[in-house]
Design an enzyme around this catalytic site. Structure first.
Site, PDB file in Angstrom:
ATOM      1  N   HIS C  15       0.846  -1.194   0.000  1.00 42.26           N
ATOM      2  CA  HIS C  15       0.000   0.000   0.000  1.00 42.26           C
ATOM      3  C   HIS C  15       0.886   1.250   0.000  1.00 42.26           C
ATOM      4  O   HIS C  15       2.097   1.178   0.221  1.00 42.26           O
ATOM      5  CB  HIS C  15      -0.969   0.018   1.199  1.00 42.26           C
ATOM      6  CG  HIS C  15      -0.347   0.265   2.538  1.00 42.26           C
ATOM      7  ND1 HIS C  15      -1.072   0.697   3.628  1.00 42.26           N
ATOM      8  CD2 HIS C  15       0.932   0.134   2.980  1.00 42.26           C
ATOM      9  CE1 HIS C  15      -0.279   0.809   4.683  1.00 42.26           C
ATOM     10  NE2 HIS C  15       0.932   0.493   4.326  1.00 42.26           N
ATOM     11  N   CYS C  34       5.585   6.195   5.082  1.00 44.82           N
ATOM     12  CA  CYS C  34       4.457   5.463   4.479  1.00 44.82           C
ATOM     13  C   CYS C  34       3.975   6.153   3.213  1.00 44.82           C
ATOM     14  O   CYS C  34       3.125   5.633   2.499  1.00 44.82           O
ATOM     15  CB  CYS C  34       3.297   5.345   5.461  1.00 44.82           C
ATOM     16  SG  CYS C  34       3.714   4.360   6.896  1.00 44.82           S
ATOM     17  N   HIS C  40       5.068   0.341  -0.321  1.00 40.55           N
ATOM     18  CA  HIS C  40       5.834  -0.630   0.458  1.00 40.55           C
ATOM     19  C   HIS C  40       4.809  -1.702   0.860  1.00 40.55           C
ATOM     20  O   HIS C  40       3.715  -1.731   0.296  1.00 40.55           O
ATOM     21  CB  HIS C  40       6.472   0.042   1.672  1.00 40.55           C
ATOM     22  CG  HIS C  40       5.466   0.645   2.597  1.00 40.55           C
ATOM     23  ND1 HIS C  40       4.843   1.851   2.329  1.00 40.55           N
ATOM     24  CD2 HIS C  40       4.899   0.188   3.741  1.00 40.55           C
ATOM     25  CE1 HIS C  40       3.980   2.116   3.279  1.00 40.55           C
ATOM     26  NE2 HIS C  40       3.971   1.120   4.152  1.00 40.55           N
ATOM     27  N   HIS C  42       3.376  -5.111   3.805  1.00 39.72           N
ATOM     28  CA  HIS C  42       3.337  -5.721   5.128  1.00 39.72           C
ATOM     29  C   HIS C  42       2.817  -7.158   5.056  1.00 39.72           C
ATOM     30  O   HIS C  42       2.105  -7.518   4.123  1.00 39.72           O
ATOM     31  CB  HIS C  42       2.406  -4.934   6.058  1.00 39.72           C
ATOM     32  CG  HIS C  42       2.834  -3.531   6.313  1.00 39.72           C
ATOM     33  ND1 HIS C  42       3.938  -3.216   7.054  1.00 39.72           N
ATOM     34  CD2 HIS C  42       2.323  -2.339   5.898  1.00 39.72           C
ATOM     35  CE1 HIS C  42       4.087  -1.894   7.097  1.00 39.72           C
ATOM     36  NE2 HIS C  42       3.115  -1.335   6.404  1.00 39.72           N
ATOM     37  N   ASP C  80      -5.004 -10.848  -0.465  1.00 37.78           N
ATOM     38  CA  ASP C  80      -3.684 -11.459  -0.275  1.00 37.78           C
ATOM     39  C   ASP C  80      -2.844 -11.324  -1.544  1.00 37.78           C
ATOM     40  O   ASP C  80      -3.310 -11.620  -2.638  1.00 37.78           O
ATOM     41  CB  ASP C  80      -3.830 -12.939   0.103  1.00 37.78           C
ATOM     42  CG  ASP C  80      -2.479 -13.529   0.479  1.00 37.78           C
ATOM     43  OD1 ASP C  80      -1.618 -12.777   1.001  1.00 37.78           O
ATOM     44  OD2 ASP C  80      -2.275 -14.726   0.242  1.00 37.78           O
ATOM     45  N   HIS C  81      -1.608 -10.892  -1.390  1.00 35.29           N
ATOM     46  CA  HIS C  81      -0.691 -10.654  -2.505  1.00 35.29           C
ATOM     47  C   HIS C  81      -1.250  -9.614  -3.479  1.00 35.29           C
ATOM     48  O   HIS C  81      -1.033  -9.685  -4.687  1.00 35.29           O
ATOM     49  CB  HIS C  81      -0.348 -11.967  -3.230  1.00 35.29           C
ATOM     50  CG  HIS C  81       0.683 -12.749  -2.461  1.00 35.29           C
ATOM     51  ND1 HIS C  81       0.397 -13.373  -1.277  1.00 35.29           N
ATOM     52  CD2 HIS C  81       1.999 -12.979  -2.691  1.00 35.29           C
ATOM     53  CE1 HIS C  81       1.484 -13.961  -0.816  1.00 35.29           C
ATOM     54  NE2 HIS C  81       2.476 -13.735  -1.638  1.00 35.29           N
ATOM     55  N   GLU C 124      -0.555  -4.643  11.589  1.00 32.77           N
ATOM     56  CA  GLU C 124       0.288  -4.248  10.456  1.00 32.77           C
ATOM     57  C   GLU C 124       1.702  -4.772  10.674  1.00 32.77           C
ATOM     58  O   GLU C 124       2.369  -5.232   9.756  1.00 32.77           O
ATOM     59  CB  GLU C 124       0.301  -2.719  10.348  1.00 32.77           C
ATOM     60  CG  GLU C 124       0.714  -2.223   8.991  1.00 32.77           C
ATOM     61  CD  GLU C 124       0.627  -0.711   8.908  1.00 32.77           C
ATOM     62  OE1 GLU C 124      -0.215  -0.202   8.155  1.00 32.77           O
ATOM     63  OE2 GLU C 124       1.408  -0.014   9.598  1.00 32.77           O
TER      64      GLU C 124
END
Lengths: 136, 136, 136, 136, 136, 136
Positions: C15, C34, C40, C42, C80-81, C124
């Site tokens: 994100h 951020c 980047h 998580h 996811d991913h 996170e």
């Protein structure tokens, strides 16, 4: 194949990093907040690794109860809930994780003869640890 | 005895696994959901292990503040909260954990001279990690 | 007594925190690293808590396979991913942990009817999490 | 819905549990090995939970940098790498986890006004923790 | 303010989920691999939370040694390294985490009178847990 | 440099440590509570480490999906949610962690040919693990 058995123990202790021969400023420079005058503390995790043949009958390298008993007597009774700076093992050495790990390795070396001591790892925090390994 | 000091750092980064020379189908086959078009990310844990003599006076292998400073400049400032695919180190290489670990090992190799770099471990998730170790 | 069943899932996603209406400087000030331009990522942990009566025969609040299936379809297949900024749920909202948690709570609210949704927690990192709880 | 934001911090400190008005034997009976004469220490984990509205523009309950700054000044600068028994907050109270948690709750209560303090949890070890919660 | 003290214990036990009144197929459908004929096992973590006033002199809600003694006698001696299906508490109930947690809550309820039992959490794995909470 | 890729898997299983040739008393003496008549269980963690060249094009040592498939078929389908004492691999050997680790090493040795098996670690609990390593 090499076979290793490891077991983790916990030691809550306090220490202060300070070299008598250093000036106050030098101590602060070298040890930072670990030099704070009245000490601080950690939940140390000590991981002990031994090696040996797996016994064909019992399927064990050594009896964990024996290893636990040895560690209880030699390490936990002495260092858990103690101030490391007051321990005779640190009468001349600074109680850094490195020196603590070395002392533990020496204490366990001769003491547990049912399996060979291979490695001692001391974790000061989850992000910081020191290991000593027997030479191959 | 061999003596090792380890320290763990965190890097939150994104990446996408894709080989330009592969067809879309090939990329999907090889990289699965890691090939999703707009990338994804991880909280990487980088564990750096160095070795050296324990200094008799300070009881330390090296000053952790020095090691932290070196890692901050060479790794965290560059990779934390970054998109690995945009990094010059991955201009031609796919940013897999394997290649990320190799790049980190190379970056740290020459840079920290107060102790020898022994091992770099990069954990992509708690169940998945890659390690490079200096030859004995 | 109140009875709660919780289950933890993992989502690796990327994100970038950025508000279109803010100037570059404002965005950097509010979101810090951020806001880095290429994003980047998580390893998010999503903890879902439901409540309900323990069935006298099966001894279960609900079948975990049903809950897993619901989460797979509504959350994992979608997030996811993935790159959260590309998700329709964030077409106008910034993909902060707060907004991600709110979106997840809404998605699960109507969808799983065999037990009542009580709480969603999104972590996170291991040191940073956000929770939404149904009002008592 | 109730919305909670939590963040975890680490404090390495030493302490000794001892009541001046008790006899040596009473102290040993009540506090066990926590009464050892020269103190011991812990890696405390302090989890701070605040609540508030999610800002519609930024998607945040409060800026984490602000919360971190507040905790740094009020907690970490004062208690990290310190001996709790020497702290003015424990001039009359025993530095148990319960009293440490209470002191932290009081220190943070008035200080952080961008979100409401909801809960403070202090973990002495991974198996032992104390929490204070604002009344509903 | 509400004050809670929690402590975590470990129980290694085996169980099999099976309802006598169900057909083989029904059991497989409802319990999946938890229905495997010869059972399986877990490292359960039991988190016990009590509440109470912090004693002004000792700074403690209750003596942890007392709580540990109570848990040792009522829970660990009975369930640790045991087969839950053989326990009288599961003579008619299926040993799901839900029922295990309920049984533990009942066992501890009357037994520990130095602080009020507030919550019992039983974790079957790191990703799966059940909680019972005293009504407010 | 040596390069290692590791991956962690979970197996929930039950076992009982007992040697038929021993008397009841001998078994209790040697195995303690692990000898309890109806067995108990654990959440085992199996860490598999392989080594190999990083492929220049894909940046991978081997495809994780292939490794997962191999582990699923050979280990998880056979041991997860099973009673180890009923497994043919333990028809004559006691299902200690040592013997379980040895069996897993043998099963994986010939089976996965895209990278060399280097090490298998089996964790019985977070404080107790056994490792087998290929000779250098």
């Amino acid at each position: 194949m090499k076979a290793y058995l490891s077991r983790r123990y916990r030691i809550c202790a306090s220490h202060r990093l300070n070299v008598a021969a250093f000036s106050e400023e030098q101590n602060r420079l070298v040890f930072g907040k670990c030099n704070h005058p009245y000490g601080h503390g950690h939940n140390y995790t000590v991981e002990v690794t031994v090696s040996g043949q797996v016994d064909e009958t019992t399927g064990m390298v050594c009896n964990l109860a024996d290893l636990d008993g040895c560690v209880q007597t030699l390490l936990l009774d002495r260092f858990d809930h103690a101030n490391l700076n007051r321990d005779p093992g640190f009468s001349r050495a600074v109680p850094t994780t490195e020196n603590f790990c070395t002392l533990i390795f020496e204490l366990l070396s001769g003491a547990f003869d049912r399996a060979a001591l291979e490695r001692v790892r001391v974790e000061e925090t989850g992000n910081n640890f020191f290991e000593l390994e027997r030479k191959a």
